[in-house]
Design a protein around this motif. Structure first.
Motif, short mmCIF file in Angstrom:
data_model
loop_
_atom_site.label_atom_id
_atom_site.label_comp_id
_atom_site.label_asym_id
_atom_site.label_seq_id
_atom_site.Cartn_x
_atom_site.Cartn_y
_atom_site.Cartn_z
N ARG A 17 0.51 -1.54 -0.02
CA ARG A 17 -0.14 -0.34 -0.02
C ARG A 17 0.71 1.38 0.01
O ARG A 17 0.39 2.07 -0.46
CB ARG A 17 -1.06 0.39 1.26
N LEU A 18 2.34 1.70 0.94
CA LEU A 18 2.49 2.41 0.98
C LEU A 18 3.47 2.62 -0.37
O LEU A 18 3.42 4.10 -1.14
CB LEU A 18 4.02 2.07 1.84
N ALA A 19 4.05 1.69 -1.50
CA ALA A 19 4.58 1.52 -2.80
C ALA A 19 3.78 2.57 -3.47
O ALA A 19 3.44 2.74 -4.28
CB ALA A 19 5.42 0.52 -2.71
N PHE A 20 2.03 1.69 -3.28
CA PHE A 20 0.83 1.70 -4.13
C PHE A 20 0.61 3.59 -4.13
O PHE A 20 0.41 4.38 -5.74
CB PHE A 20 -0.06 1.56 -4.04
N GLY A 21 0.87 4.07 -3.34
CA GLY A 21 0.42 5.26 -2.60
C GLY A 21 1.13 6.00 -3.24
O GLY A 21 1.44 7.21 -4.12
N ALA A 22 2.91 6.08 -3.14
CA ALA A 22 3.61 7.27 -2.99
C ALA A 22 3.79 6.69 -5.40
O ALA A 22 4.33 7.80 -5.17
CB ALA A 22 5.20 5.92 -2.80
N ALA A 23 3.57 5.64 -5.89
CA ALA A 23 4.05 5.76 -6.83
C ALA A 23 2.49 6.58 -7.78
O ALA A 23 3.06 7.77 -8.25
CB ALA A 23 3.67 4.39 -7.39
N ILE A 24 1.80 6.88 -6.63
CA ILE A 24 0.27 7.69 -7.67
C ILE A 24 0.83 9.20 -7.20
O ILE A 24 0.96 10.18 -8.12
CB ILE A 24 -0.72 7.83 -6.55
N LEU A 25 1.66 9.70 -6.13
CA LEU A 25 1.87 10.84 -5.51
C LEU A 25 3.10 11.17 -6.73
O LEU A 25 3.17 12.87 -7.28
CB LEU A 25 2.33 11.08 -4.43
N LEU A 26 4.32 10.02 -7.08
CA LEU A 26 5.23 10.58 -7.53
C LEU A 26 4.75 11.00 -9.34
O LEU A 26 5.55 11.86 -9.69
CB LEU A 26 5.81 9.44 -7.38
N ALA A 27 3.62 10.06 -9.79
CA ALA A 27 3.37 10.58 -11.02
C ALA A 27 2.72 11.69 -10.96
O ALA A 27 2.41 12.76 -12.28
CB ALA A 27 2.31 9.02 -11.56
N LEU A 28 2.03 12.70 -10.27
CA LEU A 28 1.56 13.10 -9.79
C LEU A 28 2.06 15.41 -10.08
O LEU A 28 2.02 15.48 -10.76
CB LEU A 28 0.47 13.91 -8.97
N ALA A 29 3.20 14.40 -9.15
CA ALA A 29 4.48 15.24 -8.57
C ALA A 29 5.11 15.94 -9.83
O ALA A 29 5.45 16.86 -10.19
CB ALA A 29 5.12 15.25 -8.05
N THR A 30 5.56 14.59 -10.68
CA THR A 30 6.60 14.90 -12.21
C THR A 30 5.44 14.86 -13.21
O THR A 30 5.64 14.97 -14.35
CB THR A 30 6.90 13.73 -12.37
N GLY A 31 3.87 15.00 -13.15
CA GLY A 31 3.00 15.47 -14.38
C GLY A 31 2.77 14.43 -15.16
O GLY A 31 2.40 15.04 -16.13
N LYS A 32 3.32 12.79 -14.73
CA LYS A 32 2.83 12.12 -15.56
C LYS A 32 1.27 11.85 -15.43
O LYS A 32 0.84 10.55 -15.41
CB LYS A 32 3.26 10.85 -14.82
N MET A 33 0.57 12.49 -14.32
CA MET A 33 -1.02 11.85 -14.10
C MET A 33 -1.69 13.00 -13.21
O MET A 33 -0.80 14.07 -12.89
CB MET A 33 -0.88 10.88 -12.87
#
Length: 304
Positions: free
Chosen positions: A285-301
């Motif tokens: 769950r930590l990895a799942f949430g962190a991956a989404i936040l990373l994608a949001l921060a980098t503009g990938k999502m």
């Protein structure tokens, strides 16, 4: 290994930018089976099934399967949990009726039955309040990608704390009416996308000092009314839509896949928790949430 990183970013970007919906009539047999398996596995493991049922088909380029298809295959998960716990459900139901007729309110079956009944009320009330006060809940910030990521991380931390502080000494025989109400309150958190009904109730059970397998078993029993009612409500969207062009073969295949995978997920989780901790789900769950936040921060999502 490095090739997985851009693939994950692409997947998350696709999730953030809504893909075309894979309508039921266009879905082939293989796609329906895969989505049914994903539904079955994630419905009962302490991770969010809503996100996974959308992410996997999008990652594979199939598009969003849509609410109608998801609602129908969820019936497979409902059938699986009733099938697996049929003896328990029958004993509790008949025992509760007998206890009520004989005023034997101290019986274990009566305590269990009333615990499940009262424990279901909070999520029903919560669902009704959302319908009344947030009629456009599907498009509210509570369903945004950022919220799902934060909730996933938050629930991972709660599960980790419960794993660390829980005494895990109480057995199935020690369950009381109070336990049903408390776990029912925990179950209400599942109204927020990304929480996971199984995850919130399992976490609550661990905080209450229950053994891991006992917490999971009671979580499943408590979830029968909630999952059934939720499935029936969502199924309304299927009947409200166009049923004439439905690919019945794919639909039935997805339903069967969800049933079998749900049964296997329940079987596996109950046995896994007898000898193992929940840390694997915490890290996931930590990895799942962190991956989404990373994608949001980098503009990938996009945060939608």
């Amino acid at each position: 290994m490095n090739s997985l990183i851009p693939d994950l970013a692409t997947t998350l970007a696709q999730v953030g930018n809504p893909p075309p919906t894979a309508s039921i009539e266009q879905m082939n047999l293989f796609q329906a089976i895969v989505i049914g398996i994903v539904q079955g596995l994630t419905e009962f493991l302490p991770i969010s099934s809503t996100a996974h049922v959308k992410m996997v088909p999008v990652a594979l380029g199939w598009g969003d399967p849509g609410v109608a298809f998801t609602a129908v295959i969820q019936l497979g998960s409902i059938a699986a949990i009733i099938w697996y716990f049929w003896d328990d459900l029958r004993q509790v139901t008949m025992g509760t009726i007998r206890a009520a007729m004989t005023a034997n309110y101290g019986s274990s079956d009566f305590r269990m039955g009333m615990g499940i009944l009262l424990g279901t009320l909070p999520i029903l009330v919560g669902g009704l309040l959302i319908k009344v006060f947030i009629p456009d809940f599907d498009n509210s910030p509570l369903r945004s990608s950022e919220t799902i990521a934060i909730v996933s991380i938050g629930m991972a931390l709660l599960l980790a704390i419960a794993e660390l502080v829980g005494t895990r000494k109480r057995t199935y025989e020690s369950l009381s009416l109070k336990d049903g109400v408390l776990m029912g309150l925990g179950q209400t958190l599942a109204l927020i996308p990304g929480v996971s009904r199984s995850g919130s109730t399992l976490t609550t059970g661990l905080f209450m000092g229950l053994e891991r397998a006992t917490a999971a078993r009671f979580s499943f029993l408590l979830g029968v009314p909630a999952i059934t009612l939720a499935g029936l409500v969502e199924l309304k969207g299927f009947f409200d839509g166009s049923m004439g062009a439905v690919n019945l073969v794919s639909l039935m295949a997805g339903l069967a896949a969800a049933l079998v995978s749900s049964y296997l997920a329940i079987f596996w989780l109950l046995r896994f928790l007898k000898q193992h901790s929940t840390w694997v789900f915490v890290w996931y769950r930590l990895a799942f949430g962190a991956a989404i936040l990373l994608a949001l921060a980098t503009g990938k999502m996009q945060n939608i």
